[in-house]
Design an enzyme around this catalytic site. Sequence first.
Site, PDB file in Angstrom:
ATOM      1  N   ASP A  23     -25.741   1.904 115.980  1.00  0.00           N
ATOM      2  CA  ASP A  23     -25.356   0.315 116.044  1.00  0.00           C
ATOM      3  C   ASP A  23     -25.961  -0.681 116.610  1.00  0.00           C
ATOM      4  OD1 ASP A  23     -22.942   0.122 114.320  1.00  0.00           O
ATOM      5  OD2 ASP A  23     -22.217   0.295 116.294  1.00  0.00           O
ATOM      6  N   LYS A  26     -30.514   0.040 113.434  1.00  0.00           N
ATOM      7  CA  LYS A  26     -31.910   1.166 113.197  1.00  0.00           C
ATOM      8  C   LYS A  26     -32.413   0.473 112.295  1.00  0.00           C
ATOM      9  CE  LYS A  26     -28.826   4.960 113.503  1.00  0.00           C
ATOM     10  NZ  LYS A  26     -27.753   4.340 114.656  1.00  0.00           N
ATOM     11  N   GLY A  50     -22.515   1.948 108.111  1.00  0.00           N
ATOM     12  CA  GLY A  50     -22.518   1.061 107.679  1.00  0.00           C
ATOM     13  C   GLY A  50     -23.322   0.337 107.639  1.00  0.00           C
ATOM     14  N   HIS A  51     -24.156  -0.273 106.600  1.00  0.00           N
ATOM     15  CA  HIS A  51     -25.639  -0.582 106.833  1.00  0.00           C
ATOM     16  C   HIS A  51     -25.851  -2.219 106.326  1.00  0.00           C
ATOM     17  CE1 HIS A  51     -29.979  -1.058 107.015  1.00  0.00           C
ATOM     18  NE2 HIS A  51     -29.925  -1.257 105.637  1.00  0.00           N
ATOM     19  N   GLN A 259     -25.538   7.193 113.068  1.00  0.00           N
ATOM     20  CA  GLN A 259     -24.364   7.705 114.311  1.00  0.00           C
ATOM     21  C   GLN A 259     -25.689   7.226 115.576  1.00  0.00           C
ATOM     22  OE1 GLN A 259     -23.071   9.149 111.668  1.00  0.00           O
ATOM     23  NE2 GLN A 259     -22.032   7.372 111.228  1.00  0.00           N
TER      24      GLN A 259
HETATM   25  P1  IMP Z   1     -16.262   9.462 113.395  1.00  0.00           P
HETATM   26  O1  IMP Z   1     -16.801   9.346 113.204  1.00  0.00           O
HETATM   27  O2  IMP Z   1     -15.836   8.817 111.855  1.00  0.00           O
HETATM   28  O3  IMP Z   1     -15.475  10.606 113.193  1.00  0.00           O
HETATM   29  O4  IMP Z   1     -15.647   8.735 114.875  1.00  0.00           O
HETATM   30  C1  IMP Z   1     -15.945   9.340 115.671  1.00  0.00           C
HETATM   31  C2  IMP Z   1     -16.930   8.615 116.823  1.00  0.00           C
HETATM   32  O5  IMP Z   1     -17.729   7.909 116.737  1.00  0.00           O
HETATM   33  C3  IMP Z   1     -16.444   6.836 116.741  1.00  0.00           C
HETATM   34  O6  IMP Z   1     -15.551   6.570 117.909  1.00  0.00           O
HETATM   35  C4  IMP Z   1     -16.348   6.122 115.967  1.00  0.00           C
HETATM   36  O7  IMP Z   1     -16.717   4.635 116.558  1.00  0.00           O
HETATM   37  C5  IMP Z   1     -18.023   6.792 115.959  1.00  0.00           C
HETATM   38  N1  IMP Z   1     -19.231   6.209 115.179  1.00  0.00           N
HETATM   39  C6  IMP Z   1     -18.935   7.490 113.439  1.00  0.00           C
HETATM   40  N2  IMP Z   1     -19.799   6.311 113.041  1.00  0.00           N
HETATM   41  C7  IMP Z   1     -20.563   5.398 113.931  1.00  0.00           C
HETATM   42  C8  IMP Z   1     -21.365   4.332 113.697  1.00  0.00           C
HETATM   43  O8  IMP Z   1     -21.980   4.219 112.297  1.00  0.00           O
HETATM   44  N3  IMP Z   1     -21.690   4.019 114.975  1.00  0.00           N
HETATM   45  C9  IMP Z   1     -21.095   3.938 115.418  1.00  0.00           C
HETATM   46  N4  IMP Z   1     -20.012   4.252 115.703  1.00  0.00           N
HETATM   47  C10 IMP Z   1     -19.991   5.547 115.146  1.00  0.00           C
END
Ligand code: IMP
Length: 504
Positions: A23, A26, A50-51, A259
């Site tokens: 977040d 990007k 999410g974008h 991520q």
């Molecule tokens: P997962 O990717 O849903 O398995 O989540 C694992 C960790 O990564 C959690 O702490 C989520 O909040 C974090 N996370 C996953 N995708 C994002 C993202 O796009 N932005 C920020 N944090 C993320």
Amino acid sequence: MNGYGKLLNGVQVLVVGGQQFGDEGKGKYADVFAQQADVIARCQGGANSGHTINANGKTLVTHLVPSGILYDQHGKINILGSGMAIDPRVLILELEALEKEGISFNHLIISLNAKLTLPQHIALDKIADELKKGDPAKGRIGTTGRGIGPTYTGHYARDGLRVNDMLNPDILKKRLALNLEDKIALLETYDPELVKKVMHHKDLSNGIYYDPKNIFNFDVIIEQYRGYGQRLKQFIRDTDAFVRKAKQDGKRLLLEGAQAYLLDIDMGTYPYVTSSNCSPSGIARGAGLDEKDIDLFLGVVKFPYMTRVGEGPFPTEFGGSKSAEWCGKDGITKEKEKLIYGEVSINDADGFNKGVAVRSAGNEYGATTGRPRRTGWLDLPLLRYAIEHNGPNVILTKIDVFDRCEEIKICVAYRYEGPHYNLGDIFLAHGTVLLTAVPEAEVLKYCQPIYESFPGWLCDTSQIRSFNNLPRLLKNIIGRVVKLSGMNPKIISVGADREQTIFV
Ligand code: IMP
């Protein structure tokens, strides 16, 4: 030649990725660089990201489709790469939303080898997180609940399914049966009411896959996924081969990371990470390339603050554990927070209130889950760690969020205040000062930040377009961080619009 032209001179493969916990903003630069590229690829992760896309005066949130889809009408190719975890239900909903807005996707291609997210993955992800709630000893991750971890787990356990399996019914049946076996056995050990509740979640199509006897209705999964396959068939192909050929043909490629580095499964703050490789090498691999193919990696860094969603250590968090707890609660939305806390100030002496104010000023609420993001000061031990691995070229974003802040603090080092800890051949004793972070949650959770303070610049930066015109006090802080971290800022962003960009 404009600023982008200079920056991209001689660059064929550009990777844009996050250097913190995601977040970082990007999306804005993925969009800008997509205009300069011929091929745009998402490479890892899935519907966990999410974008936000602004098109025709409307705001769309995409989770899987690359932001370059807005340039499909100009013939640009958008790819969902082989490193991704794809939930076809989410993808089809996104395509329908694009169609509704008149946004074409004629040049979209989807990797036949991308990992396929199935109902059992989503169910397991949601249940595991639910069961760990409220007990710190259980190490809840706070996932997005989109089935990401279980999808990649299946891949590495070698019983996962891939996108192409949707096109071959017999193989789909065989592989689904194999994949479901141990999942059902595990789910049978859980509270049946919880399983039933989760199976009726909207992400699981409100219960269509639920069978009270076997938990999953095998035939319904097959029927649904065959249908998804038919819908997506025209887009599915060998994208890895396509990308390699595009590179050979001299096409310009933009690989957009999802991520961020500190959430990378291997390099991040383990175990509080996602399950894909979000590092430059992982991003390249997820598009069918190698790290050596990257001409330029631009790491996006929020400045002078950072955010984190979900659980996991965050040494500089405003309001510390109170904030972490608050942000981890169910049902906290932007609206609810505003109702409870009203107009809190970014200059509030109370860390928790300050964190709420930063969240509101920076609109730090998840695009996927709506969850409030935890906020804190920029952390140089973590930045040094990321830069050591990924190189110094960074884009600094969201600077304008701190325009009204009277005092800026930067964490320049940590003091480790935990019990004695063996880190390989290094012995961490209580009181050890660390300049570079260690990607181990058991260490990070005991790290106390050591700060340097600076007077805030206290003026509106959002209209400034040249580095020289930035306030002297801000330039001083950037200069100090350059000196302390080795970062090499290429771009500074002072607002959400494309024009709110300063080349350094
Ligand atoms: P997962 O990717 O849903 O398995 O989540 C694992 C960790 O990564 C959690 O702490 C989520 O909040 C974090 N996370 C996953 N995708 C994002 C993202 O796009 N932005 C920020 N944090 C993320």
